[in-house]
Design an enzyme around this catalytic site. Structure first.
Site, PDB file in Angstrom:
ATOM      1  NE  ARG A   1      -6.254 -11.910  -3.250  1.00  0.00           N
ATOM      2  CZ  ARG A   1      -7.364 -11.884  -2.541  1.00  0.00           C
ATOM      3  NH1 ARG A   1      -7.347 -11.438  -1.302  1.00  0.00           N
ATOM      4  NH2 ARG A   1      -8.509 -12.294  -3.037  1.00  0.00           N
TER       5      ARG A   1
ATOM      6  CG  ASP B   1      -5.742  -7.822   2.450  1.00  0.00           C
ATOM      7  OD1 ASP B   1      -4.649  -8.227   1.992  1.00  0.00           O
ATOM      8  OD2 ASP B   1      -6.774  -8.519   2.489  1.00  0.00           O
TER       9      ASP B   1
ATOM     10  CG  ASP C   1      -8.992 -11.830   3.922  1.00  0.00           C
ATOM     11  OD1 ASP C   1      -9.109 -12.519   2.901  1.00  0.00           O
ATOM     12  OD2 ASP C   1      -9.267 -10.626   3.933  1.00  0.00           O
TER      13      ASP C   1
ATOM     14  CG  ASP D   1      -6.830  -8.418   6.043  1.00  0.00           C
ATOM     15  OD1 ASP D   1      -7.101  -9.433   5.370  1.00  0.00           O
ATOM     16  OD2 ASP D   1      -7.377  -7.302   5.866  1.00  0.00           O
TER      17      ASP D   1
HETATM   18 CA    CA Z   1      -8.734  -8.546   3.762  1.00  0.00          CA
END
Ligand code: CA
Ligand code: CA
Length: 423
Positions: free
Chosen positions: A300, A248, A244, A205
């Site tokens: 997301r 997060d 990714d 991330d």
């Molecule tokens: Ca992640």
């Protein structure tokens, strides 16, 4: 850098660091009272109380790594652009420089082609071992840990490229006025058992918050830059994912405020909760997401498990394809209000929500914008009319930690102008 010089630079920054109208330097600012879940309990002050010797100014990866490992409370000001893919002398590194033990993508593709390897077990053997060893070489450059009681703030136009900041098992961190670019993984891993058709998964991330509390991420910009997921090839008929998340929030993290950021041109944008197992996450993952500008992001925004997540005053401007905006995951309790959605022609409002095993969501005062016109949209009714099982229209809680909620009709102009780094 010598302490005397550092103190002199820090003194300069007291004058040149971005300040509010009342003249407080960026690094000395704290989360305002009631500004979202990060205001819970003792609130979020980051490194604002740092003594002068704990104020750092960094402009290389090596300086950043040294400052992040220094005592807290501390303020780390980032000047200019820092690339994670550099050696300690500042020389650029490429993916080739991390390769070891005979890894090559061509050999990896040949070894784990489903026609050869099958689809029932994850890759193992010499080439997977070589991939993992190569990935570990990259991780040593990409990943930097952030300690407790820290503020990281950009001065002017500051960029962190090819870096994964890890806020792991700490309390009280502030990140502001930084642009995060392209945390690409040189060595994505093939997992034929992930989903029905398998997936390529990446490790990094831009910012990972794991097991941490009281984190405020504000006025940052997140983007893949010139390395968009959409430009990646497909292998084994699946997209070769090199990114990714942008931000997060997982592993029982709690009390975060994500405000006035720009999330751009990315696939998996913000994951809140990474597992359906309630053992660690139930009762946690409480996050406030407000006044963010999501542009060209695919899914997301965020996807939520377990948490009470207040999503208000965000502007979702998705001119291309959309997977979904809000992911209603297991035991999630999202309250979505006064958001504005501008979707591409042919994308319908029932696609804003996606049910990842959740049962309920509160949605009110949201607007759907078409051209210059905006009209009210009932997210739950639109979803329920097109999908089963239905979602209940009440998340079962009422947010109390928030500042003024801007009427939705004012959100696009306000947020597109003021969200992101340098704004
Ligand atoms: Ca992640
Ligand atoms: Ca239905």
């Amino acid at each position: 850098m010598r302490p005397v010089l550092l103190a002199a630079l820090a003194a300069t920054l007291v004058i040149t660091a971005p300040a509010t109208a009342d003249g407080v330097p960026l690094g000395r600012q704290v989360l305002p009272p009631n500004d979202g879940w990060a205001a819970a309990g003792a609130g979020t002050t980051g490194g604002s109380a740092a003594p002068r010797e704990n104020v750092h100014v960094v402009s290389t990866r090596a300086e950043l790594a040294t400052a992040l490992a220094a005592p807290s409370p501390k303020i780390v000001y980032v000047r200019g652009r820092i690339d994670g893919d550099t050696d300690d002398a500042g020389n650029p590194l490429s993916c080739e420089d991390y390769v070891t033990d005979g890894y090559s993508l061509d050999a990896y593709l040949a070894a784990y082609d489903p026609a050869v390897w099958g689809r029932t077990t994850r890759p193992s053997g010499p080439l997977e071992t070589a991939r993992a060893a190569s990935a570990a070489n990259q991780a040593r450059r990409m990943r930097l840990k952030v300690s407790a009681d820290t503020t990281i703030a950009g001065v002017g136009r500051a960029v962190l490229s090819g870096l994964n900041l890890q806020i792991d098992k700490v309390d009280n961190v502030i990140i502001r006025n930084l642009t995060f670019v392209d945390a690409a993984d040189c060595f994505p891993q093939w997992d034929p058992t992930d989903g029905a058709a398998g997936n390529w998964n990446s490790a990094y991330d831009n910012v990972s918050v794991t097991g941490s509390t009281h984190v405020w991420v504000d006025h940052a910009t997140f983007t893949d830059g010139a390395n968009a997921d959409s430009t990646q090839p497909r292998y084994f008929d699946r997209p070769y994912q090199v990114h990714d998340g942008e931000l997060d929030i997982t592993n029982a993290s709690n009390f975060l405020t994500v405000s006035w950021n720009r999330f751009a041109d990315h696939d998996k944008t913000m994951l809140i909760g990474s597992t359906n197992n309630p053992a660690n996450d139930r009762g946690k993952l409480n996050v406030t997401v407000h006044h963010n500008y999501f542009r060209g992001t695919l899914q997301r925004m965020p996807r939520v498990r377990f948490g009470q997540v207040h999503v208000y005053d965000n502007y979702y401007d998705v001119p291309g394809s959309l997977s979904y905006v809000l992911g209603v995951g297991v035991e999630s309790a999202i309250v979505a209000e006064s958001n504005v959605f501008r979707l591409a022609p042919g994308v319908t409002p029932d696609e804003i929500l996606f049910d990842w095993g959740g049962t309920m969501i509160t949605a009110r005062d949201n607007l759907l914008r078409t051209g210059r016109h905006a009209k009210p949209v009932d997210l739950v009714a639109a979803y329920n009319a097109a999908h089963d099982p239905d979602l209940a229209p009440d998340a079962g809680w009422t947010p109390t930690l928030h500042t003024r909620i801007t009427p939705a009709r004012q959100v696009p102009a306000l947020v597109s102008r003021h969200a992101g780094a340098g704004r």
